[in-house]
Design a protein around this motif. Sequence first.
Motif, PDB file in Angstrom:
ATOM      1  N   UNK A   1      14.370  -1.669 -11.773  1.00 21.90           N
ATOM      2  CA  UNK A   1      12.930  -1.555 -12.246  1.00 21.90           C
ATOM      3  C   UNK A   1      11.639  -2.348 -12.328  1.00 21.90           C
ATOM      4  N   UNK A   2      10.775  -2.499 -11.316  1.00 21.42           N
ATOM      5  CA  UNK A   2       9.547  -2.752 -11.918  1.00 21.42           C
ATOM      6  C   UNK A   2       8.968  -2.600 -12.720  1.00 21.42           C
TER       7      UNK A   2
ATOM      8  N   UNK B   1       0.563  -1.069   0.223  1.00 25.33           N
ATOM      9  CA  UNK B   1       0.385   0.117   0.377  1.00 25.33           C
ATOM     10  C   UNK B   1       0.715   1.276  -0.553  1.00 25.33           C
ATOM     11  N   UNK B   2       2.100   1.044   0.622  1.00 27.72           N
ATOM     12  CA  UNK B   2       3.144   2.275  -0.296  1.00 27.72           C
ATOM     13  C   UNK B   2       2.738   2.783  -1.581  1.00 27.72           C
ATOM     14  N   UNK B   3       2.434   1.882  -2.915  1.00 25.21           N
ATOM     15  CA  UNK B   3       2.494   1.978  -4.322  1.00 25.21           C
ATOM     16  C   UNK B   3       1.277   2.818  -5.059  1.00 25.21           C
ATOM     17  N   UNK B   4      -0.082   2.146  -3.754  1.00 24.37           N
ATOM     18  CA  UNK B   4      -1.701   2.373  -3.851  1.00 24.37           C
ATOM     19  C   UNK B   4      -2.224   1.371  -3.397  1.00 24.37           C
ATOM     20  N   UNK B   5      -3.616   1.848  -2.896  1.00 24.07           N
ATOM     21  CA  UNK B   5      -4.352   1.556  -2.222  1.00 24.07           C
ATOM     22  C   UNK B   5      -6.173   1.054  -2.717  1.00 24.07           C
ATOM     23  N   UNK B   6      -6.662   0.040  -2.473  1.00 27.06           N
ATOM     24  CA  UNK B   6      -8.683   0.463  -3.208  1.00 27.06           C
ATOM     25  C   UNK B   6      -8.787   1.515  -3.375  1.00 27.06           C
ATOM     26  N   UNK B   7      -8.535   2.205  -2.560  1.00 25.88           N
ATOM     27  CA  UNK B   7      -9.203   3.788  -1.749  1.00 25.88           C
ATOM     28  C   UNK B   7      -8.816   4.734  -2.990  1.00 25.88           C
ATOM     29  N   UNK B   8      -7.105   4.742  -2.937  1.00 26.32           N
ATOM     30  CA  UNK B   8      -7.006   5.604  -3.951  1.00 26.32           C
ATOM     31  C   UNK B   8      -7.246   5.613  -5.712  1.00 26.32           C
ATOM     32  N   UNK B   9      -7.395   4.264  -5.846  1.00 25.90           N
ATOM     33  CA  UNK B   9      -6.915   3.838  -7.219  1.00 25.90           C
ATOM     34  C   UNK B   9      -8.192   3.983  -7.482  1.00 25.90           C
ATOM     35  N   UNK B  10      -9.002   3.185  -6.620  1.00 23.27           N
ATOM     36  CA  UNK B  10     -10.717   3.225  -7.190  1.00 23.27           C
ATOM     37  C   UNK B  10     -11.499   4.420  -7.636  1.00 23.27           C
ATOM     38  N   UNK B  11     -11.007   5.621  -6.705  1.00 23.16           N
ATOM     39  CA  UNK B  11     -11.023   6.832  -6.837  1.00 23.16           C
ATOM     40  C   UNK B  11     -10.588   7.722  -8.065  1.00 23.16           C
ATOM     41  N   UNK B  12      -9.130   7.312  -8.348  1.00 19.46           N
ATOM     42  CA  UNK B  12      -8.741   7.509  -9.861  1.00 19.46           C
ATOM     43  C   UNK B  12      -9.958   6.951 -10.902  1.00 19.46           C
ATOM     44  N   UNK B  13     -10.124   5.583 -10.735  1.00 17.39           N
ATOM     45  CA  UNK B  13     -10.957   4.836 -11.653  1.00 17.39           C
ATOM     46  C   UNK B  13     -12.187   5.779 -11.649  1.00 17.39           C
TER      47      UNK B  13
ATOM     48  N   UNK C   1       3.829   1.515  -9.115  1.00 15.90           N
ATOM     49  CA  UNK C   1       5.027   1.589  -8.931  1.00 15.90           C
ATOM     50  C   UNK C   1       5.093   3.725  -8.010  1.00 15.90           C
ATOM     51  N   UNK C   2       5.899   3.259  -7.001  1.00 13.49           N
ATOM     52  CA  UNK C   2       6.632   5.074  -6.659  1.00 13.49           C
ATOM     53  C   UNK C   2       8.293   4.784  -7.488  1.00 13.49           C
ATOM     54  N   UNK C   3       8.175   6.514  -7.943  1.00 13.07           N
ATOM     55  CA  UNK C   3       8.732   6.884  -9.234  1.00 13.07           C
ATOM     56  C   UNK C   3      10.490   6.783  -8.545  1.00 13.07           C
ATOM     57  N   UNK C   4       9.866   6.313  -7.249  1.00 13.47           N
ATOM     58  CA  UNK C   4      11.675   5.593  -6.864  1.00 13.47           C
ATOM     59  C   UNK C   4      12.092   4.071  -6.807  1.00 13.47           C
ATOM     60  N   UNK C   5      10.921   3.208  -6.827  1.00 10.08           N
ATOM     61  CA  UNK C   5      11.053   1.918  -7.885  1.00 10.08           C
ATOM     62  C   UNK C   5      10.978   2.594  -9.085  1.00 10.08           C
TER      63      UNK C   5
END
Length: 446
Positions: free
Chosen positions: A327-328, A70-82, A315-319
């Motif tokens: 790099x993932x 969840x440091x990259x994303x979670x269901x709340x943040x990504x469903x909101x973007x969706x 993934x995070x920008x750092x990753x």
Amino acid sequence: MTTSFLIKNANIVNENQTFKGDVLIEGELIKKIGTNLVAPENAEIIDANGSYLIPGMIDDQVHFREPGLTHKANIATESKAAIAGGITSFIEMPNTVPQATTQKLLEDKFEIASNTSYANYSFMFGGTNDNLEELLKTDKKNVAGIKLFLGSSTGNMLVDNQEVLEKIFSSTKMLISVHCEDEQTIRENTAKFKEEYGEDIPIKYHPVIRSEEACYLSSSKAIELAKKTGARLHVFHLSTEKETHLFRNDIPLEEKQITAEVCIHHLWFTDADYDKKGTHIKWNPAVKSQKDKDGLWKALLDDRIDVIATDHAPHTLEEKSNVYTKAPSGGPLVQHAVIALFEKVKEGVISVEKVVEKMSHNPAKLFQVENRGFVKEGFYADLVLVNPNDAWTVAKDNVLYKCGWSPFEGTTFSSKITHTFVNGNLMYNNGAFNEEIKGKRLTFNR
């Protein structure tokens, strides 16, 4: 709170037609479609003149990273973007931490979504080399399907035991979705380039390492196994022109036992973009040549490819800023997928009716989603208004993903999503969100 909405004067896109009309929403459902409809008392009226009204996209492949990443994303943040991006339902993949490879762990994800998802949701059960017994307990009415990784990707859930694969294909009537890349080919290619470059392999070699051959070898084997066992197979994210010839377009979708999906990034980018975008467009399978992109479009338009999805995988920008081998693979896409397709409509590449067929109607048919994916009376009001003449540019400050970046940064889109309804609730309205209400668990007519 308003429970009725009257959308007036919209260009309604449904089942290969576009027509001007009104849609009345009452409660969760589409109550009436017609012209000159009269608004009930207390209904909110939205004048959609000049805008398209489409069924919300059903995205059959996302990675929302919860639990465990969840440091990259979670269901709340990504469903909101969706929902800001016109996606009203999603099917999420099992390669989280822990992986959704038991019924208990699968239900844990449904529990999180019931409390936090703004869009409607389902999850896939993850098959492994040793969980057949658990896999066979999957509830076909309440779970989207089974996911198998036939090539290792993020999370390394590789299923490489041929005997196990055959058992899974023979034993379940559930839809089996597969990630197809041949592991041996990729390992050999990686070793060769590592010998020359060490860890810092130039990104342009990504499609050479995860090659056409690796994709074709794996997808053709999976299709052969599906034909042999009678399994219901859905091949995710085709990336090569060669693979498109493995699929049929001479029978209706409802009769197909073997279906295919293509993702936004393989329809948009090519290997020419690696110079500028670098690892930001590093996906598995890799973005490949212009010939492959052209072949994917051709197969999509002639119905060998059935569905468009995102494979949203932040993934995070750092990753992502690591050297090639560290790099993932994956990138965030749900906020911009529908709008990217509308850009292709504007360019004359695809019709708006075909876009709706591939992103809404066909996922609903293919997964047998109950009462969604169409603008139809009695169906759930999962609806999106798109203004085709409201240009805007993707920039860091308007990206909604938790990871905070997009491979589309700097791109100007001609169209804008203005309203998104989920189950009759106006969840997104010109940049403002309704955060009080959550989406529903998808159910399936099986």
